[in-house]
Design an enzyme around this catalytic site. Structure first.
Site, PDB file in Angstrom:
ATOM      1  N   LYS A 103       0.962  -1.267   0.107  1.00  0.00           N
ATOM      2  CA  LYS A 103       0.068  -0.038   0.136  1.00  0.00           C
ATOM      3  C   LYS A 103       0.902   1.301  -0.043  1.00  0.00           C
ATOM      4  CE  LYS A 103      -3.549   2.669   0.274  1.00  0.00           C
ATOM      5  NZ  LYS A 103      -4.559   2.461   1.064  1.00  0.00           N
ATOM      6  N   HIS A 140      -3.431   5.084  -2.556  1.00  0.00           N
ATOM      7  CA  HIS A 140      -4.167   6.335  -2.130  1.00  0.00           C
ATOM      8  C   HIS A 140      -3.982   7.243  -2.932  1.00  0.00           C
ATOM      9  CE1 HIS A 140      -6.350   8.507   0.969  1.00  0.00           C
ATOM     10  NE2 HIS A 140      -5.787   9.492   0.349  1.00  0.00           N
ATOM     11  N   HIS A 178     -10.628   3.663  -3.831  1.00  0.00           N
ATOM     12  CA  HIS A 178     -11.700   4.626  -3.513  1.00  0.00           C
ATOM     13  C   HIS A 178     -11.650   5.700  -4.461  1.00  0.00           C
ATOM     14  CE1 HIS A 178      -8.327   6.274  -1.165  1.00  0.00           C
ATOM     15  NE2 HIS A 178      -8.282   5.639  -0.268  1.00  0.00           N
TER      16      HIS A 178
END
Length: 351
Positions: A103, A140, A178
């Site tokens: 991540k 992200h 997202h």
């Protein structure tokens, strides 16, 4: 998938982005995920973060130790990408089956991201190794640059980082997590099969008008990336209703106690795990796209990650269900997504 106007029977879904927290809170929120999903990608931004094999194994063991006996659930662990991470540690963790992905948090972009990445050039060797072993990079997708408007940070990051990353590492598997903008939807559609994206229920159901209301700010819709305008919300809805296999379920469920949300500096994050699947079903029904509901929830994600599909099923019934206003956790409480509202779907024999 079998479905009628009153019942949906789908292959058990997976959640490709969830925050389970740790300690006491982990023991209270895990079952909301393990009851419904067969697998979940577990976020590593604890304090301290999961930055090596030893930390990853310890966290996985804590999760496994509290899964209910009647829940068939597998946590898929991730490693927090730092500039000092050793490529050999990355490869060992991946090949051992511990880490499903790495991540990437841009530094200071969200909760517990102070260990994140300042410049992509600092992690070139790690990315080269990940591309070589076909290990997914989860991103992200926002800049933390305060000079960039908060509503533009995803688009800025895509134009200035993601596109360059994909050009430099065209065979690197990347999940844009997202996503919230038309920019992101259009980019994912335009790229090769190495890039996929998760979409949350809250970004499908709401936009910034719902967060910033005439009656005040609603803190339980505050998240990062922040809700965008209706134009971007509509682009996300069109993406899932088209049946495009590059988009898949990722709740980004991120529980914070109520008093930390309803405060002078409220935490970013929405506790979606208890209600997310029903929220997705609601959106797909609104869009007359229930034929794509199972693939979005249960097939696109495993196919992207190269994993087998779950064999068992879950049944949703068309039955009004009032979502509780709060969930008591000791002396505190959590506010679930869509708290206090009536939703037209429920899960049959939910245990």
């Amino acid at each position: 998938m079998n479905f009628t106007t009153k019942k949906l029977i789908i292959r058990r879904p997976d959640d490709w982005h969830v925050h389970l927290r740790d300690g006491y809170l982990l023991t209270k929120v895990l079952s909301y995920t393990s009851t419904i999903y067969g697998r979940a990608i577990i976020m590593p931004n604890l304090s301290p973060p999961i930055t090596n094999i030893a930390y990853g194994e310890s966290y996985r063991n804590r999760i496994l130790s509290i899964i209910k006996n009647n829940h068939s659930f597998k946590p898929l662990m991730t490693c927090y990408l730092t500039e000092s991470l050793n490529p050999n540690e990355v490869e060992k963790g991946f090949k051992s089956g511990l880490f499903a992905a790495i991540k990437l948090y841009p530094i200071n972009s969200t909760i517990n991201s102070s260990y994140g990445i300042k410049k992509i050039t600092f992690i070139t060797k790690i990315l080269e190794r990940m591309q070589k072993i076909n290990m997914p990079l989860l991103i992200h997708c926002e800049t933390a640059d305060f000079k960039i408007d908060i509503f533009d940070r995803e688009s800025y990051f895509i134009d200035n980082v993601i596109k360059q990353l994909h050009k430099q590492f065209p065979e690197l598997k990347m999940v844009m997590e997202h996503i919230t903008t038309k920019t992101a939807v259009d980019y994912v559609k335009s790229t090769n099969e190495k890039i996929g994206a998760t979409i949350t229920p809250h970004h499908l159901m709401f936009n910034r008008n719902n967060l910033l209301t005439n009656n005040g700010i609603y803190p339980h819709l505050y998240c990062l990336p922040i809700l965008k305008s209706k134009i971007h919300q509509q682009a996300l809805r069109e993406a899932i209703s088209s049946g495009n296999k590059k988009f898949f379920l990722g709740t980004d469920s991120a529980p914070h106690f109520r008093h930390l949300k309803e405060s002078g500096c409220g935490c970013a994050g929405i506790f979606t795990s208890p209600t997310a699947l029903l929220a997705y079903a609601t959106v797909f029904e609104e869009l007359n796209a229930l034929e794509y509901f199972e693939s979005f929830c249960s097939e696109n994600g495993p196919n992207f990650y190269g994993l087998s599909l779950n064999k068992d099923t879950i049944t949703l019934v068309k039955k009004p269900w009032k979502i509780q206003n709060n969930i008591s956790i000791g002396q505190h409480s959590l506010i679930p997504f869509l708290a206090g509202t009536i939703i037209n779907w429920s899960i049959e024999n939910n245990a």
